[in-house]
Write a protein that holds these residues in place. Sequence first.
Motif, PDB file in Angstrom:
ATOM      1  N   GLU A 128     108.422  44.857  66.374  1.00 39.75           N
ATOM      2  CA  GLU A 128     107.730  45.250  67.470  1.00 39.75           C
ATOM      3  C   GLU A 128     106.293  44.602  67.452  1.00 39.75           C
ATOM      4  O   GLU A 128     105.660  44.307  66.517  1.00 39.75           O
ATOM      5  CB  GLU A 128     107.826  46.712  67.696  1.00 39.75           C
ATOM      6  CG  GLU A 128     107.333  47.210  66.405  1.00 39.75           C
ATOM      7  CD  GLU A 128     107.531  48.979  66.475  1.00 39.75           C
ATOM      8  OE1 GLU A 128     106.688  49.579  66.157  1.00 39.75           O
ATOM      9  OE2 GLU A 128     108.404  49.303  67.337  1.00 39.75           O
ATOM     10  N   LYS A 129     105.715  44.873  68.829  1.00 42.34           N
ATOM     11  CA  LYS A 129     104.181  44.630  68.783  1.00 42.34           C
ATOM     12  C   LYS A 129     103.703  45.768  67.980  1.00 42.34           C
ATOM     13  O   LYS A 129     104.047  46.950  67.916  1.00 42.34           O
ATOM     14  CB  LYS A 129     103.818  44.619  70.322  1.00 42.34           C
ATOM     15  CG  LYS A 129     103.969  45.882  71.057  1.00 42.34           C
ATOM     16  CD  LYS A 129     103.326  45.667  72.516  1.00 42.34           C
ATOM     17  CE  LYS A 129     103.331  46.981  73.150  1.00 42.34           C
ATOM     18  NZ  LYS A 129     102.798  46.839  74.574  1.00 42.34           N
ATOM     19  N   GLN A 153     101.764  48.942  67.558  1.00 42.93           N
ATOM     20  CA  GLN A 153     101.458  50.187  68.330  1.00 42.93           C
ATOM     21  C   GLN A 153     100.464  50.847  67.751  1.00 42.93           C
ATOM     22  O   GLN A 153     100.688  51.397  66.541  1.00 42.93           O
ATOM     23  CB  GLN A 153     102.831  50.992  68.399  1.00 42.93           C
ATOM     24  CG  GLN A 153     102.879  51.819  69.377  1.00 42.93           C
ATOM     25  CD  GLN A 153     104.451  52.446  69.693  1.00 42.93           C
ATOM     26  OE1 GLN A 153     105.094  52.645  68.759  1.00 42.93           O
ATOM     27  NE2 GLN A 153     104.768  52.655  70.668  1.00 42.93           N
ATOM     28  N   ARG A 154      99.603  51.022  68.457  1.00 37.39           N
ATOM     29  CA  ARG A 154      98.303  52.031  67.891  1.00 37.39           C
ATOM     30  C   ARG A 154      98.427  53.350  68.364  1.00 37.39           C
ATOM     31  O   ARG A 154      98.826  53.751  69.619  1.00 37.39           O
ATOM     32  CB  ARG A 154      97.139  51.257  68.303  1.00 37.39           C
ATOM     33  CG  ARG A 154      96.936  49.870  67.636  1.00 37.39           C
ATOM     34  CD  ARG A 154      95.583  49.090  68.142  1.00 37.39           C
ATOM     35  NE  ARG A 154      95.595  47.639  67.389  1.00 37.39           N
ATOM     36  CZ  ARG A 154      96.213  46.795  67.940  1.00 37.39           C
ATOM     37  NH1 ARG A 154      96.798  46.911  69.282  1.00 37.39           N
ATOM     38  NH2 ARG A 154      95.977  45.468  67.212  1.00 37.39           N
ATOM     39  N   PRO A 174     101.403  57.046  70.896  1.00 37.59           N
ATOM     40  CA  PRO A 174     101.083  55.657  71.468  1.00 37.59           C
ATOM     41  C   PRO A 174     100.228  56.322  72.934  1.00 37.59           C
ATOM     42  O   PRO A 174     100.624  57.370  73.434  1.00 37.59           O
ATOM     43  CB  PRO A 174     102.272  55.143  71.645  1.00 37.59           C
ATOM     44  CG  PRO A 174     103.388  56.071  71.631  1.00 37.59           C
ATOM     45  CD  PRO A 174     102.934  57.141  70.772  1.00 37.59           C
ATOM     46  N   ALA A 181      98.177  53.438  78.883  1.00 32.91           N
ATOM     47  CA  ALA A 181      98.565  52.253  77.986  1.00 32.91           C
ATOM     48  C   ALA A 181      97.986  51.008  78.472  1.00 32.91           C
ATOM     49  O   ALA A 181      97.565  50.157  77.454  1.00 32.91           O
ATOM     50  CB  ALA A 181     100.143  52.155  78.225  1.00 32.91           C
ATOM     51  N   GLU A 195      95.471  48.447  76.251  1.00 31.96           N
ATOM     52  CA  GLU A 195      95.889  46.948  76.237  1.00 31.96           C
ATOM     53  C   GLU A 195      94.866  46.178  76.533  1.00 31.96           C
ATOM     54  O   GLU A 195      94.424  45.132  76.096  1.00 31.96           O
ATOM     55  CB  GLU A 195      97.148  46.606  76.880  1.00 31.96           C
ATOM     56  CG  GLU A 195      98.244  47.320  76.521  1.00 31.96           C
ATOM     57  CD  GLU A 195      99.395  47.024  77.355  1.00 31.96           C
ATOM     58  OE1 GLU A 195      99.248  46.051  78.130  1.00 31.96           O
ATOM     59  OE2 GLU A 195     100.523  47.650  77.110  1.00 31.96           O
TER      60      GLU A 195
END
Length: 483
Positions: A278-279, A281-282, A376, A405, A409
Amino acid sequence: MGKFAAIRFAQLAVLAGLGLCSLPGWAAAQTVSEADLRLVPTSEQEIKLSFAPIVKDVAPAVVNVYASRKVVQQRRVSPFFDDPFFRRFFGEPGPGLSRPQQRVQSSLGSGVIISEDGIVITNHHVIKDADEVRVALNDRREYDAKIVLKDERTDLAVLQIQDEGPFDKVTFADSDSLEVGDIVLAIGNPFGVGQTVTQGIVSALARTQVGVTDYQFFIQTDAAINPGNSGGALVDMTGKLVGINTAIFSRSGGSNGIGFAIPAHMARFVASAAGQGEKVQRPWLGATVQLVGAEIAEALALDRPRGVIVTNVFEGSPAEDAGLRVSDLVVAVDGKEVLDPDSFGYRFATRPVGEVARFTVLRSGEQKQIDVVLEPAPETVPRDTRELTEYSPFEGATVMNLSPAVADELRLDDEFEGVVISEIQAGSTAQRVGLRPGDIVRAINDQEIESARMLEVITKTPPRVWRLDIERNGQINRIVLRS
């Protein structure tokens, strides 16, 4: 073998201590001169002290990374076709006279194998926009590599060697245990000359004014780092990976003895995300913080400036749920000291989603422990991405609805409502007007813009005059344009 050099240095230190203690008239409070500290090697083993055992362990796991991408350009055979007089008699050029020309752009860097199945970690800027990536081992074997994950915010990327292996690998060290003065080795491929090893010390920790990634928290070293070293290994005296070499401070383009590496803790965090397919995720805190300067520290009766002060807590955020309040002073995260917003961001962002981070907070002179659940950033409204193609000031812009979100980004700190520009095509009307990614469209002709759909409808029925209210970096700018 990786610990050989460290053991021998320790033995030398013991010998030095014994030699000093045997000096005539020695006393505990006596000052030691430079001459007293100079010792001649007394055995063959001491003469042969070397970093070679560490390099032999690590070098097979450091690779050269070759990235290339194909760029298509239109090429006109004859410049005469630019002349209107020439075109008048000979017409427009035929298909064979103006044709695309393909050119290959390439970049060179380094990488580190971190697993036996061929997972490689390198810098994002080494493989950015690459169509093809190859890696070369120090024994000159070459393999194709697949890009598994790219994370521009940390300037890290993860590759997968397209072969079964097994491959030699490097083990992660605890980069938080590093101290200024520790000896380190930098291994990479500077200037494309081949694998090279340089030695130095850790010059500083937690450097934050580097400007390479979103998370400013670098290891500084004087081990020579040059172009081509990017993505290579910074290892300690046990042969473990303490950092990924990333940048140099130089006016000439060569090494000036100031190099920076991303801590292994961050590299492991990104590699873990790649392993889960997955990307990155922070976690999202849902609060803003600011630096504690000398004046604030004095007002809070602190012995020195430290920590970060909470300036805003958003409704429904993990920070609010945990009980964090405005004016709270966060001095540590999970027991690790926080000095400024950059070190706070690093400590918080490298914690995995789903776990709990413990904040040490000073509130009204009392120290408290606050547990924050790591979640997240939520997409509170659908982003509804729209590319605007109608002729208007927004032609060529891609817009979407804001949410925590989307704000995360696009690296917007505290803007969670409205319509934001996420992308702008080169040469488009939006670019010529001066719009930028990250701009928030607040109003058009004094009408508040509530959604991406609403903005698209307005561009299809353009007014005579456009009065745009655009928010950028917290400031509202008004742009007036004729239709």
